[in-house]
Design a protein around this motif. Structure first.
Motif, short mmCIF file in Angstrom:
data_model
loop_
_atom_site.label_atom_id
_atom_site.label_comp_id
_atom_site.label_asym_id
_atom_site.label_seq_id
_atom_site.Cartn_x
_atom_site.Cartn_y
_atom_site.Cartn_z
N LEU A 1 55.26 33.85 48.35
CA LEU A 1 55.45 32.44 48.03
C LEU A 1 55.66 32.26 46.53
O LEU A 1 56.38 31.39 46.09
N LEU A 2 55.01 33.15 45.75
CA LEU A 2 55.16 33.13 44.29
C LEU A 2 55.88 34.39 43.85
O LEU A 2 55.66 35.47 44.39
N SER A 3 56.72 34.25 42.85
CA SER A 3 57.38 35.43 42.29
C SER A 3 56.40 36.16 41.37
O SER A 3 55.39 35.59 40.93
N SER A 4 56.69 37.40 41.06
CA SER A 4 55.83 38.16 40.15
C SER A 4 55.80 37.51 38.77
O SER A 4 54.76 37.51 38.10
N ASP A 5 56.92 36.91 38.33
CA ASP A 5 56.93 36.21 37.04
C ASP A 5 56.02 34.97 37.07
O ASP A 5 55.33 34.68 36.09
N GLU A 6 56.03 34.25 38.19
CA GLU A 6 55.16 33.07 38.31
C GLU A 6 53.69 33.49 38.29
O GLU A 6 52.87 32.86 37.62
N ILE A 7 53.38 34.55 39.02
CA ILE A 7 52.00 35.04 39.05
C ILE A 7 51.56 35.45 37.65
O ILE A 7 50.50 35.06 37.17
N GLU A 8 52.42 36.20 36.96
CA GLU A 8 52.09 36.65 35.60
C GLU A 8 51.87 35.46 34.67
O GLU A 8 50.91 35.43 33.90
N HIS A 9 52.73 34.44 34.76
CA HIS A 9 52.59 33.24 33.93
C HIS A 9 51.28 32.51 34.23
O HIS A 9 50.54 32.12 33.31
N LEU A 10 50.96 32.32 35.51
CA LEU A 10 49.74 31.61 35.88
C LEU A 10 48.49 32.39 35.48
O LEU A 10 47.52 31.80 34.99
N VAL A 11 48.50 33.70 35.67
CA VAL A 11 47.35 34.52 35.28
C VAL A 11 47.15 34.45 33.77
O VAL A 11 46.04 34.20 33.29
N ARG A 12 48.22 34.65 33.02
CA ARG A 12 48.12 34.63 31.55
C ARG A 12 47.64 33.26 31.05
O ARG A 12 46.70 33.17 30.26
N SER A 13 48.23 32.19 31.56
CA SER A 13 47.86 30.83 31.14
C SER A 13 46.43 30.49 31.54
O SER A 13 45.68 29.88 30.76
N SER A 14 46.03 30.89 32.75
CA SER A 14 44.69 30.58 33.23
C SER A 14 43.63 31.35 32.45
O SER A 14 42.60 30.79 32.07
N LYS A 15 43.88 32.64 32.21
CA LYS A 15 42.91 33.43 31.45
C LYS A 15 42.79 32.90 30.02
O LYS A 15 41.69 32.84 29.47
N ASP A 16 43.92 32.51 29.44
CA ASP A 16 43.90 31.96 28.09
C ASP A 16 43.09 30.67 28.05
O ASP A 16 42.24 30.48 27.19
N SER A 17 43.32 29.80 29.01
CA SER A 17 42.59 28.54 29.08
C SER A 17 41.11 28.78 29.36
O SER A 17 40.23 28.16 28.74
N ALA A 18 40.80 29.70 30.27
CA ALA A 18 39.40 30.00 30.60
C ALA A 18 38.66 30.57 29.40
O ALA A 18 37.47 30.29 29.21
N SER A 19 39.35 31.34 28.57
CA SER A 19 38.69 31.96 27.41
C SER A 19 38.23 30.91 26.40
O SER A 19 37.34 31.18 25.59
N ARG A 20 38.80 29.73 26.46
CA ARG A 20 38.40 28.66 25.54
C ARG A 20 37.32 27.75 26.13
O ARG A 20 36.85 26.83 25.47
N GLN A 21 36.93 28.01 27.38
CA GLN A 21 35.92 27.19 28.05
C GLN A 21 34.53 27.67 27.65
O GLN A 21 34.30 28.86 27.41
N THR A 22 33.59 26.76 27.62
CA THR A 22 32.20 27.12 27.39
C THR A 22 31.60 27.53 28.72
O THR A 22 31.69 26.80 29.69
N ILE A 23 31.00 28.70 28.73
CA ILE A 23 30.30 29.15 29.94
C ILE A 23 28.90 28.58 29.85
O ILE A 23 28.08 28.99 29.05
N ASN A 24 28.66 27.58 30.65
CA ASN A 24 27.43 26.83 30.61
C ASN A 24 26.38 27.52 31.48
O ASN A 24 26.58 27.69 32.68
N GLU A 25 25.25 27.91 30.87
CA GLU A 25 24.20 28.58 31.63
C GLU A 25 23.68 27.71 32.77
O GLU A 25 23.11 28.20 33.73
N LYS A 26 23.92 26.42 32.67
CA LYS A 26 23.49 25.49 33.71
C LYS A 26 24.09 25.86 35.07
O LYS A 26 23.51 25.58 36.11
#
Length: 182
Positions: free
Chosen positions: A21-46
């Motif tokens: 359903l997704l091309s390898s380029d789409e998967i790569e883009h979503l993974v890269r963008s998601s990991k980049d965005s997640a790395s800026r999130q605060t991991i809340n111990e809560k």
């Protein structure tokens, strides 16, 4: 007459797996963008009490539309993870989910009628008529050693799950199960 697969899905007795359903380029883009965005999130111990204790880390980033539907002021929403970047949100909603809905309409044409009493899941989606679980659609980014999404019930008629990682390449163990009612 309704197809056997539509009836089985409506009864919660079948899962339909769709490849490519997704091309390898789409998967790569979503993974890269998601990991980049997640790395800026605060991991809340809560959130560590969710699942099986300390070390469990899942960054759950809803699309902007999902966050707008569910992030109600004064109910702790400031402790939730930020939504996906707007460009990724739009891509997920306007391209990928529309494609998934169109696929279902084309390949299981009576499923929309069976589940929702209408001829087109894509039309329901484009008209904003689908009900989503809280903060969905979303992209979840998991971190070892215990990064996972705990057992839960969505209480919805249809689940569309699109893994962006490959077993034995990106992780070991894990999986998704759809449990039958007891």
């Amino acid at each position: 007459e309704l197809s056997n697969i539509s009836i089985r899905i409506a009864k919660g007795k079948s899962v339909v797996a769709v490849s490519n359903l997704l091309s390898s380029d789409e998967i790569e883009h979503l993974v890269r963008s998601s990991k980049d965005s997640a790395s800026r999130q605060t991991i809340n111990e809560k959130f560590e009490h969710l699942g099986d204790g300390p070390g469990r880390v899942c960054i759950r980033m809803p699309t902007f539309a999902a966050a707008a539907r569910n992030d109600i002021p004064d109910t702790g929403s400031d402790n939730l993870h930020d939504p996906l970047p707007q460009d990724v949100s739009r891509y997920v909603e306007e391209r990928i989910l529309e494609r998934a809905m169109a696929y279902i309409d084309e390949n299981i044409p009576d499923l929309s009628k069976t589940l929702f009493g209408t001829d087109s899941l894509a039309k329901l989606f484009s008209d904003g008529q689908l009900e989503w679980s809280t903060r969905e659609p979303a992209i979840n980014v998991y971190y070892p050693p215990k990064g996972h999404f705990g057992i839960h019930k969505d209480q919805k008629s249809l689940t569309i799950l699109m893994p962006l990682s490959s077993p034995n390449k990106d992780f070991s163990g894990g999986g998704t199960a759809f449990l039958a009612e007891a």
